[in-house]
Design a protein around this motif. Sequence first.
Motif, PDB file in Angstrom:
ATOM      1  N   GLY A 287       0.656  -1.197   0.120  1.00  0.00           N
ATOM      2  CA  GLY A 287      -0.087   0.093   0.062  1.00  0.00           C
ATOM      3  C   GLY A 287       0.745   1.210   0.026  1.00  0.00           C
ATOM      4  N   GLY A 288       2.025   1.047   0.447  1.00  0.00           N
ATOM      5  CA  GLY A 288       2.852   2.243   0.526  1.00  0.00           C
ATOM      6  C   GLY A 288       2.705   3.320   1.635  1.00  0.00           C
ATOM      7  N   TYR A 289       3.346   4.482   1.380  1.00  0.00           N
ATOM      8  CA  TYR A 289       3.344   5.405   2.237  1.00  0.00           C
ATOM      9  C   TYR A 289       2.066   5.748   2.852  1.00  0.00           C
ATOM     10  CZ  TYR A 289       4.367  10.049   4.007  1.00  0.00           C
ATOM     11  OH  TYR A 289       4.665  11.243   4.912  1.00  0.00           O
ATOM     12  N   HIS A 290       0.875   5.839   2.097  1.00  0.00           N
ATOM     13  CA  HIS A 290      -0.612   6.059   2.557  1.00  0.00           C
ATOM     14  C   HIS A 290      -1.185   5.121   3.321  1.00  0.00           C
ATOM     15  CE1 HIS A 290      -0.351  10.107   0.408  1.00  0.00           C
ATOM     16  NE2 HIS A 290      -0.024   9.487  -0.635  1.00  0.00           N
ATOM     17  N   SER A 291      -0.573   3.700   3.511  1.00  0.00           N
ATOM     18  CA  SER A 291      -1.034   2.670   4.052  1.00  0.00           C
ATOM     19  C   SER A 291      -0.451   2.678   5.542  1.00  0.00           C
ATOM     20  CB  SER A 291      -1.232   1.473   3.382  1.00  0.00           C
ATOM     21  OG  SER A 291      -1.915   1.643   2.322  1.00  0.00           O
ATOM     22  N   ILE A 292       0.542   3.430   5.971  1.00  0.00           N
ATOM     23  CA  ILE A 292       1.215   3.301   7.175  1.00  0.00           C
ATOM     24  C   ILE A 292       0.255   3.493   8.290  1.00  0.00           C
ATOM     25  CG2 ILE A 292       3.264   3.991   8.440  1.00  0.00           C
ATOM     26  CD1 ILE A 292       4.739   4.440   5.762  1.00  0.00           C
ATOM     27  N   PRO A 293      -0.182   2.854   9.251  1.00  0.00           N
ATOM     28  CA  PRO A 293      -0.822   3.227  10.416  1.00  0.00           C
ATOM     29  C   PRO A 293      -0.254   4.129  11.437  1.00  0.00           C
ATOM     30  CG  PRO A 293      -0.065   1.112  10.774  1.00  0.00           C
ATOM     31  CD  PRO A 293       0.370   1.490   9.443  1.00  0.00           C
ATOM     32  N   SER A 294      -0.880   4.585  12.380  1.00  0.00           N
ATOM     33  CA  SER A 294      -0.066   5.104  13.695  1.00  0.00           C
ATOM     34  C   SER A 294       0.810   4.249  14.246  1.00  0.00           C
ATOM     35  CB  SER A 294      -1.287   5.438  14.793  1.00  0.00           C
ATOM     36  OG  SER A 294      -2.070   6.284  14.226  1.00  0.00           O
TER      37      SER A 294
ATOM     38  N   PHE B 110      15.661   6.777   6.455  1.00  0.00           N
ATOM     39  CA  PHE B 110      15.535   6.429   5.308  1.00  0.00           C
ATOM     40  C   PHE B 110      14.107   5.803   4.915  1.00  0.00           C
ATOM     41  CE2 PHE B 110      15.519   1.712   4.728  1.00  0.00           C
ATOM     42  CZ  PHE B 110      16.311   1.444   6.072  1.00  0.00           C
ATOM     43  N   VAL B 111      13.594   5.092   6.181  1.00  0.00           N
ATOM     44  CA  VAL B 111      12.402   4.427   6.111  1.00  0.00           C
ATOM     45  C   VAL B 111      11.324   5.178   5.508  1.00  0.00           C
ATOM     46  CG1 VAL B 111      10.615   3.027   7.193  1.00  0.00           C
ATOM     47  CG2 VAL B 111      12.898   2.431   7.772  1.00  0.00           C
ATOM     48  N   HIS B 112      11.143   6.103   6.420  1.00  0.00           N
ATOM     49  CA  HIS B 112       9.972   7.423   6.053  1.00  0.00           C
ATOM     50  C   HIS B 112      10.200   7.981   4.588  1.00  0.00           C
ATOM     51  CE1 HIS B 112       7.789  11.323   6.315  1.00  0.00           C
ATOM     52  NE2 HIS B 112       7.022  10.652   6.822  1.00  0.00           N
ATOM     53  N   LYS B 113      11.357   8.455   4.566  1.00  0.00           N
ATOM     54  CA  LYS B 113      11.943   8.937   3.132  1.00  0.00           C
ATOM     55  C   LYS B 113      11.739   8.544   1.888  1.00  0.00           C
ATOM     56  CE  LYS B 113      15.087  11.878   6.023  1.00  0.00           C
ATOM     57  NZ  LYS B 113      16.806  12.224   6.459  1.00  0.00           N
ATOM     58  N   ASP B 114      12.040   7.196   2.086  1.00  0.00           N
ATOM     59  CA  ASP B 114      11.945   6.421   0.809  1.00  0.00           C
ATOM     60  C   ASP B 114      10.553   6.109   0.539  1.00  0.00           C
ATOM     61  OD1 ASP B 114      14.712   6.319   0.514  1.00  0.00           O
ATOM     62  OD2 ASP B 114      15.103   4.212   1.005  1.00  0.00           O
ATOM     63  N   LEU B 115       9.657   5.905   1.509  1.00  0.00           N
ATOM     64  CA  LEU B 115       8.379   5.560   1.398  1.00  0.00           C
ATOM     65  C   LEU B 115       7.420   6.895   0.929  1.00  0.00           C
ATOM     66  CD1 LEU B 115       7.608   2.926   4.283  1.00  0.00           C
ATOM     67  CD2 LEU B 115       8.061   2.440   1.762  1.00  0.00           C
ATOM     68  N   LYS B 116       7.986   7.932   1.324  1.00  0.00           N
ATOM     69  CA  LYS B 116       7.321   9.208   0.919  1.00  0.00           C
ATOM     70  C   LYS B 116       7.619   9.375  -0.385  1.00  0.00           C
ATOM     71  CE  LYS B 116       6.665  13.859   2.441  1.00  0.00           C
ATOM     72  NZ  LYS B 116       6.991  14.997   3.139  1.00  0.00           N
TER      73      LYS B 116
ATOM     74  N   ILE C  29       7.587   8.626  -8.862  1.00  0.00           N
ATOM     75  CA  ILE C  29       8.850   8.114  -8.151  1.00  0.00           C
ATOM     76  C   ILE C  29       9.522   9.477  -7.576  1.00  0.00           C
ATOM     77  CG2 ILE C  29       9.082   6.309  -9.593  1.00  0.00           C
ATOM     78  CD1 ILE C  29      11.044   7.710 -11.226  1.00  0.00           C
ATOM     79  N   ASN C  30       8.749  10.686  -7.400  1.00  0.00           N
ATOM     80  CA  ASN C  30       9.534  11.674  -6.775  1.00  0.00           C
ATOM     81  C   ASN C  30       8.562  12.425  -6.145  1.00  0.00           C
ATOM     82  OD1 ASN C  30      12.140  12.134  -8.277  1.00  0.00           O
ATOM     83  ND2 ASN C  30      10.893  11.566  -9.921  1.00  0.00           N
ATOM     84  N   GLY C  31       7.735  11.496  -5.083  1.00  0.00           N
ATOM     85  CA  GLY C  31       6.965  12.201  -4.086  1.00  0.00           C
ATOM     86  C   GLY C  31       5.766  12.810  -4.451  1.00  0.00           C
TER      87      GLY C  31
END
Length: 434
Positions: free
Chosen positions: A284-291, A354-360, A432-434
């Motif tokens: 799901g990517g960045y927008h599927s990350i829960p709290s 990098f976890v947050h930055k790459d997924l974003k 691929i560029n946010g």
Amino acid sequence: MANEHFDAIVVGAGPAGSAAAYTMAKAGLSVVLMERGEFAGAKNIFGGVIYRKQLEDIIPEFWKEAPLEREVIEQRLWLLGEQSVVTFGHRNEAFKQPSNCWTGLRVKFDQWFAGKAEQAGALAIYETVATELIREGDRVVGVRTDREDGDLYASVVVVADGVNSLLGKALGIHREWAPDEVSLAVKEVIALPKEKILDRFNLEGNEGVTIELVGQTHGMAGLGFLYTNQESISLGVGVMVSDLKKKNIKPYQVLEGLKAHPMVKRLLQGGETKEYSGHLIPEGGYHSIPSLCGNGWVICGDAAQLVNFVHREGTNLAMTSGRFAGEAIVEAHQRGDYSKAGLAGYDRRIAASFVHKDLKKYQGMHALLRDVDPTIMFDKLPYAVNEAAYQMLLVDGVSKAEKQRMALRGIKNATGGSMNLLKLGYKGWRAING
């Protein structure tokens, strides 16, 4: 187990859970590492790449003892046509100095990693399912298990029970994932003599190769993979569940199609399938990350949808999130504050990494795969590129200028025309560029 109290309970002995358990146990916390399988890795699969940096941050020089397969010195990308392939790749001796990544087999690796957590002091409990969370008010204080008198209590619960996280659903931060938020991956481990692997992949000693495969997925969004192990090949494919439902195709049919492709078949010739497994992959990517944390709990790894499917990275994100969770809990333990605010160090670490930055960065990829006809990107374009390469390299008396026009025409037709090709390129760039 009744009424026992620990500093932390970790549910799930995959890379995220073992990283968290190891980090906390090493710092002196009393930790339970709970796993539903009969041993760590019994219920898990992954493609098979283990990256150095993220595990080295947890266990320095782990490669001297970890059950790794081959040191990856070359990574290839194959665009498959019906009987052809266009290849991209990069091979570099620098990948040995130091090693960038290795291939691995989860059933061996997970047991080793969970064993390191046990050596550090964690109490491992296998063949035990955490069925629900125990709460006091708005605070999680333990887990209920499927064992008789199996309630366990702790100051904090680490939820690392995978993509179908039962505890994540119990927390209310997980819903049932939509079919376009998960892919179904199937994989075979195919035994092959070491000499044949070295010869077929142009390798020496412990060198290894990874190949990502685009195309031959029946026009569905998905990727195949082929990794070299010591004396086996890991071959698999992951396809979006939403596409499997639309096409009414079974995953094993997609895998059999890949095995039959002439460019893949020759690499597997003479091999014997030893293992077959299937697993859901969160995409799901960045927008599927829960709290990521609350009063008395944190969530990490696949359970938190921390998978970078664009770069087929999941294990390293899982281990990093597990380490961050463990470090934040150690700080909370020192302060005696396991509230959401007390565990916020986990959020801060993820956000700065990098976890947050790459997924974003790749946050638009999910929408791209959802909105663009998958037959264009995973069927027609790979075929068009293969046909263009064939025509450009075929010496048949047709001028190169005409061949170039034919190649461009084929690629435009694959996307539905010039304007659609431009739109796809623009959407791809944005994705691929946010």
